[in-house]
Design a protein around this motif. Structure first.
Motif, mmCIF file in Angstrom:
data_model
loop_
_atom_site.group_PDB
_atom_site.id
_atom_site.type_symbol
_atom_site.label_atom_id
_atom_site.label_comp_id
_atom_site.label_asym_id
_atom_site.label_seq_id
_atom_site.Cartn_x
_atom_site.Cartn_y
_atom_site.Cartn_z
ATOM 1 N N LEU A 72 -7.544 -32.749 -14.713
ATOM 2 C CA LEU A 72 -8.252 -32.175 -14.956
ATOM 3 C C LEU A 72 -9.204 -32.618 -16.184
ATOM 4 C CD1 LEU A 72 -5.011 -29.923 -15.600
ATOM 5 C CD2 LEU A 72 -6.697 -29.337 -13.737
ATOM 6 N N TYR A 73 -10.627 -32.594 -15.594
ATOM 7 C CA TYR A 73 -11.695 -32.499 -16.617
ATOM 8 C C TYR A 73 -11.718 -31.030 -17.150
ATOM 9 C CZ TYR A 73 -11.871 -36.705 -13.787
ATOM 10 O OH TYR A 73 -11.883 -37.865 -13.876
ATOM 11 N N PRO A 74 -12.165 -31.046 -18.791
ATOM 12 C CA PRO A 74 -12.608 -30.219 -19.442
ATOM 13 C C PRO A 74 -13.413 -29.728 -18.829
ATOM 14 C CG PRO A 74 -12.826 -31.318 -20.829
ATOM 15 C CD PRO A 74 -12.019 -31.976 -19.395
ATOM 16 N N THR A 75 -14.979 -28.108 -19.189
ATOM 17 C CA THR A 75 -16.072 -27.434 -18.814
ATOM 18 C C THR A 75 -16.080 -26.488 -19.271
ATOM 19 O OG1 THR A 75 -17.942 -27.898 -17.184
ATOM 20 C CG2 THR A 75 -16.091 -26.961 -16.466
ATOM 21 N N LEU A 76 -17.485 -26.332 -19.721
ATOM 22 C CA LEU A 76 -17.615 -24.801 -20.555
ATOM 23 C C LEU A 76 -18.869 -23.680 -18.976
ATOM 24 C CD1 LEU A 76 -19.090 -26.075 -23.687
ATOM 25 C CD2 LEU A 76 -16.334 -24.744 -23.310
ATOM 26 N N SER A 77 -18.352 -22.645 -19.184
ATOM 27 C CA SER A 77 -19.247 -22.112 -18.050
ATOM 28 C C SER A 77 -20.136 -20.692 -19.147
ATOM 29 C CB SER A 77 -18.444 -20.873 -17.463
ATOM 30 O OG SER A 77 -19.000 -19.689 -17.290
ATOM 31 N N SER A 78 -21.435 -21.357 -18.872
ATOM 32 C CA SER A 78 -22.300 -20.788 -19.667
ATOM 33 C C SER A 78 -22.103 -19.367 -19.517
ATOM 34 C CB SER A 78 -23.750 -21.030 -19.220
ATOM 35 O OG SER A 78 -24.177 -22.699 -19.729
ATOM 36 N N LEU A 79 -22.323 -18.221 -18.322
ATOM 37 C CA LEU A 79 -22.443 -17.383 -17.948
ATOM 38 C C LEU A 79 -20.962 -16.523 -18.865
ATOM 39 C CD1 LEU A 79 -23.287 -17.298 -13.744
ATOM 40 C CD2 LEU A 79 -25.027 -16.628 -15.285
ATOM 41 N N SER A 80 -19.495 -17.336 -18.139
ATOM 42 C CA SER A 80 -19.061 -16.280 -18.701
ATOM 43 C C SER A 80 -18.657 -17.119 -20.297
ATOM 44 C CB SER A 80 -17.661 -16.887 -18.215
ATOM 45 O OG SER A 80 -17.349 -17.861 -17.924
ATOM 46 N N MET A 81 -19.530 -17.592 -20.967
ATOM 47 C CA MET A 81 -19.341 -18.282 -22.092
ATOM 48 C C MET A 81 -17.786 -18.862 -22.293
ATOM 49 S SD MET A 81 -22.116 -15.556 -24.197
ATOM 50 C CE MET A 81 -21.271 -14.218 -24.063
ATOM 51 N N SER A 82 -17.024 -19.391 -21.723
ATOM 52 C CA SER A 82 -15.763 -19.895 -21.719
ATOM 53 C C SER A 82 -15.453 -20.507 -21.526
ATOM 54 C CB SER A 82 -15.082 -18.780 -21.578
ATOM 55 O OG SER A 82 -15.203 -19.162 -19.473
ATOM 56 N N LYS A 83 -14.570 -21.490 -21.837
ATOM 57 C CA LYS A 83 -13.778 -22.901 -21.423
ATOM 58 C C LYS A 83 -13.747 -22.629 -19.654
ATOM 59 C CE LYS A 83 -11.661 -25.010 -24.114
ATOM 60 N NZ LYS A 83 -10.265 -25.571 -24.889
ATOM 61 N N LEU A 84 -13.430 -23.967 -19.112
ATOM 62 C CA LEU A 84 -13.143 -24.033 -17.793
ATOM 63 C C LEU A 84 -12.633 -25.048 -17.745
ATOM 64 C CD1 LEU A 84 -16.146 -21.985 -15.566
ATOM 65 C CD2 LEU A 84 -14.194 -21.465 -16.272
ATOM 66 N N TRP A 85 -11.850 -25.526 -16.454
ATOM 67 C CA TRP A 85 -11.560 -26.579 -16.306
ATOM 68 C C TRP A 85 -11.173 -26.957 -15.012
ATOM 69 C CZ3 TRP A 85 -9.224 -29.662 -19.433
ATOM 70 C CH2 TRP A 85 -8.179 -30.166 -20.656
ATOM 71 N N ILE A 86 -11.695 -27.877 -14.228
ATOM 72 C CA ILE A 86 -12.365 -28.530 -13.154
ATOM 73 C C ILE A 86 -11.368 -29.724 -12.703
ATOM 74 C CG2 ILE A 86 -13.486 -30.151 -11.660
ATOM 75 C CD1 ILE A 86 -15.569 -29.594 -13.552
ATOM 76 N N LEU A 87 -10.750 -28.866 -11.514
ATOM 77 C CA LEU A 87 -8.935 -29.703 -11.034
ATOM 78 C C LEU A 87 -10.079 -30.826 -10.281
ATOM 79 C CD1 LEU A 87 -6.076 -27.898 -9.651
ATOM 80 C CD2 LEU A 87 -7.044 -30.263 -8.720
ATOM 81 N N ASN A 88 -10.077 -31.677 -10.551
ATOM 82 C CA ASN A 88 -10.716 -32.244 -9.930
ATOM 83 C C ASN A 88 -10.090 -33.705 -8.731
ATOM 84 O OD1 ASN A 88 -13.727 -33.242 -9.987
ATOM 85 N ND2 ASN A 88 -13.240 -35.488 -9.938
ATOM 86 N N ASP A 89 -8.581 -33.504 -9.314
ATOM 87 C CA ASP A 89 -8.393 -34.532 -8.074
ATOM 88 C C ASP A 89 -6.589 -34.215 -8.185
ATOM 89 O OD1 ASP A 89 -10.153 -36.920 -8.536
ATOM 90 O OD2 ASP A 89 -8.811 -37.104 -10.221
ATOM 91 N N LEU A 90 -5.894 -33.424 -6.979
ATOM 92 C CA LEU A 90 -4.900 -33.390 -6.865
ATOM 93 C C LEU A 90 -4.663 -34.028 -5.324
ATOM 94 C CD1 LEU A 90 -1.985 -31.811 -7.559
ATOM 95 C CD2 LEU A 90 -3.549 -30.483 -5.696
#
Length: 154
Positions: A72-90
């Motif tokens: 997982l990689y952390p990222t941010l969402s400007s539209l929701s003004m919140s933290k998200l995670w990118i599930l990059n590899d499974l």
């Protein structure tokens, strides 16, 4: 004795296991076998702590076999003004698929997102990876119909 699946946060001591599974994952996506590169990449992630890696071990009769990997990689969402995670590899080793290991890794990704106060998880997969799509949808992931993804190779 039935087999158990143990999902845990990877640490530097797990580098060999994580790198081997990451290398297999890359080969699944038709990249060349590059164990040295995989090991360096995973070592950087674990050292720099710019991703979160979970491993799944298959435990049966005293044997513990690494069979699954999630990054997982952390990222941010400007539209929701919140933290998200990118599930990059499974990735789950082909010999152990169909035993709910991928599902357990997805549950761990969800718990990580909740514990870190994230709004959600984003992921993408190849169009032909229908098994993965079925798994994601069965876990409540919704195919994005609002946005189109683009990529610029440099």
């Amino acid at each position: 004795m039935e087999a158990e699946v143990h999902v845990y946060l990877a640490e530097l001591k797990d580098l060999g296991k994580a790198a081997a599974l990451f290398n297999q994952y890359r080969q699944f996506y038709e990249r060349e076998d590059d164990m040295l590169g995989a090991e360096q990449y995973i070592k950087e992630r674990l050292t720099q702590r710019d991703s979160v890696i979970y491993l799944a071990d298959w435990n049966k009769q005293g044997l513990s076999i690494p069979v699954g990997f999630l990054q997982l990689y952390p990222t941010l969402s400007s539209l929701s003004m919140s933290k998200l995670w990118i599930l990059n590899d499974l990735y789950v080793d082909a010999k152990y698929r169909g035993r709910s290991i991928g599902r357990k890794l997805l549950h761990q990704a969800r718990m990580n997102a909740i514990q870190t106060g994230a709004k959600g998880l984003n992921l993408s997969t190849q169009h032909h990876n229908l098994a993965a799509q079925r798994l994601y949808e069965s876990e409540g992931y919704v195919k994005d119909e609002e946005f189109i993804s683009y990529y610029l190779e440099l």
